[in-house]
Design an enzyme around this catalytic site. Structure first.
Site, PDB file in Angstrom:
ATOM      1  N   GLY A   1      31.343  16.547  27.691  1.00 20.26           N
ATOM      2  CA  GLY A   1      32.691  16.602  28.269  1.00 20.26           C
ATOM      3  C   GLY A   1      32.703  16.537  29.787  1.00 20.26           C
ATOM      4  N   THR A   2      31.779  17.258  30.426  1.00 22.18           N
ATOM      5  CA  THR A   2      31.754  17.205  31.900  1.00 22.18           C
ATOM      6  C   THR A   2      31.187  15.869  32.371  1.00 22.18           C
ATOM      7  OG1 THR A   2      29.691  18.480  31.822  1.00 22.18           O
ATOM      8  CG2 THR A   2      31.714  19.692  32.318  1.00 22.18           C
TER       9      THR A   2
ATOM     10  N   ASP B   1      21.937  15.458  25.588  1.00 25.37           N
ATOM     11  CA  ASP B   1      23.141  16.069  25.024  1.00 25.37           C
ATOM     12  C   ASP B   1      23.414  15.369  23.696  1.00 25.37           C
ATOM     13  OD1 ASP B   1      25.784  16.989  24.478  1.00 25.37           O
ATOM     14  OD2 ASP B   1      26.176  17.209  26.621  1.00 25.37           O
TER      15      ASP B   1
ATOM     16  N   SER C   1      31.967  23.295  30.986  1.00 22.59           N
ATOM     17  CA  SER C   1      31.288  22.480  29.973  1.00 22.59           C
ATOM     18  C   SER C   1      32.306  22.060  28.929  1.00 22.59           C
ATOM     19  CB  SER C   1      30.173  23.280  29.295  1.00 22.59           C
ATOM     20  OG  SER C   1      29.742  22.594  28.128  1.00 22.59           O
ATOM     21  N   GLY C   2      32.351  20.765  28.633  1.00 24.13           N
ATOM     22  CA  GLY C   2      33.323  20.269  27.658  1.00 24.13           C
ATOM     23  C   GLY C   2      32.993  20.701  26.247  1.00 24.13           C
ATOM     24  N   SER C   3      31.757  20.441  25.803  1.00 25.36           N
ATOM     25  CA  SER C   3      31.408  20.761  24.409  1.00 25.36           C
ATOM     26  C   SER C   3      31.515  22.267  24.180  1.00 25.36           C
ATOM     27  CB  SER C   3      30.003  20.251  24.075  1.00 25.36           C
ATOM     28  OG  SER C   3      29.037  20.801  24.941  1.00 25.36           O
TER      29      SER C   3
END
Ligand SMILES: O=C(O)[C@H]1NCC[C@@H]1O
Length: 349
Positions: free
Chosen positions: A258-259, A253, A91-93
């Site tokens: 990010g993903t 979101d 996960s990006g965030s």
């Protein structure tokens, strides 16, 4: 008072998206790699995810991360990501929140102006470059595991909508990606509720009609999110686009995701719309921004893949202990379909 569990929690958000970081209180989690630990948590310790993310302690828009020592000699630290319906591989965030909390609370030493970290996520090692000034992390740039496309411009039949054209791409989570304008959306904040309802229907149809399996790890979850994309435009030498990701069980979101940005980079590369090294600004439905870039090209099994880099900023909002009283009737929390869109009305999932 006698709590049967006490978790040390640092509340944080990246570009508006929650990413709690649990820095203590979980105890031993069996497994060699973070993916093993992710599987162990899911099969033996899922009560922690429900305690933290379900009501009355959590909310549908919360995410959490358990910080754990890594057995990989290259990694400074590891983490397992907990979301409301799954344990994503990446996960990006959440990664931006984890790096920020590790440095700003002193769990790992901060070096100004730049601190380089290697974190072990369940998807694998993530190289992170943090810009730091006066004790604050002002930017986290992470190099994600490779992102690739399973399907491009593929028609699916969606109940009540007819034929919808989707791209299916992996960027750490697996996305059904659709053009928002094809369905009459401009990605304005007041469309969030309708986007979620439609996103869940598109996702269900995609899951039913398009098979996906990660070639290197079949245990990685399949399509779990719908990404609505706005038009790609040029602003000077940068590419810019808006998007919103409808995260299961059906909420937007708050960050540019990010993903989801990684998956979109794979799609626009495959369509010849971006080259490695070009800067891509991805904007969320709340107006917050991540910067994306293709670092290099690679292969994942039979697929051409991009190695995406994503940059954004996180802010700590709280620091506290979350506890579980043994007499609390909601040991595993609960969900209610007013905000947990696709959950049964009433009690715990
Ligand atoms: O940034 C991301 O990748 C995500 N944000 C919440 C859901 C996804 O994990």
């Amino acid at each position: 008072m006698r709590w049967k569990r006490t978790l040390n929690v640092v509340d944080c958000h990246a570009a508006g998206e929650s990413g709690k970081v649990i820095t203590g209180g979980v105890g031993q989690v069996a497994g060699e790699t973070m993916f093993d630990k992710r599987v162990y948590l899911e099969t033996h310790m899922d009560d922690i995810r429900k305690m933290v993310l379900f009501e009355p302690r959590g909310a549908v828009w919360h995410n959490a991360n358990i910080v754990l020592p890594s057995n990989n000699p290259q990694a400074d630290m590891g983490y397992v990501i907990l979301e409301t319906t799954e344990y994503p591989a990446m996960s990006g965030s959440n990664t931006i929140c984890v790096a920020t909390v590790l440095l700003e609370t002193g769990i790992l030493p901060m070096q100004e102006p730049v601190t380089e970290l290697t974190l072990e996520s369940p998807a694998g090692l993530i190289r992170v470059r943090c810009q730091c000034r006066d004790g604050k992390v002002t930017s986290v740039r992470l190099v994600n595991q490779p992102a690739f496309c399973y399907y491009l411009d593929t028609p699916i039949e969606v109940a009540g909508l007819g034929t919808v054209r989707v791209d299916i791409a992996y960027g750490g989570m697996t996305y059904a990606i659709v053009e928002a304008a094809d369905l009459g959306f401009s990605l304005a904040p007041d469309e969030a509720h309708d986007l979620c309802a439609m996103g869940q229907r598109i996702k269900a149809a995609a899951v039913e009609q398009l098979a996906v399996e990660h070639p290197e790890n079949p245990a990685i979850p399949g399509i779990t999110n719908t990404e609505f994309t706005g038009p790609l435009r040029r602003e000077g030498d940068r590419l810019v686009a808006r998007n919103t990701v409808v995260v299961s069980p059906g909420r937007c979101d708050r960050s540019p995701c990010g993903t989801g940005t990684s998956a979109r980079l794979a799609v626009i590369q495959a369509k010849g719309q971006i080259k490695p090294g070009e800067i891509f600004i991805h904007e969320s439905i709340t107006g917050s921004r991540f910067t994306g870039e293709i670092e290099s090209m690679t292969r994942v099994g039979p697929y051409d893949a991009v190695v995406p880099a994503i940059a954004g900023q996180a802010w700590i909002t709280g620091l506290y202990q979350m506890g579980m009283d043994p007499t609390d009737p909601y040991q595993s929390g609960f969900t209610l379909s007013d905000t947990w869109m696709d959950s049964a009305s009433g009690i715990a999932i």
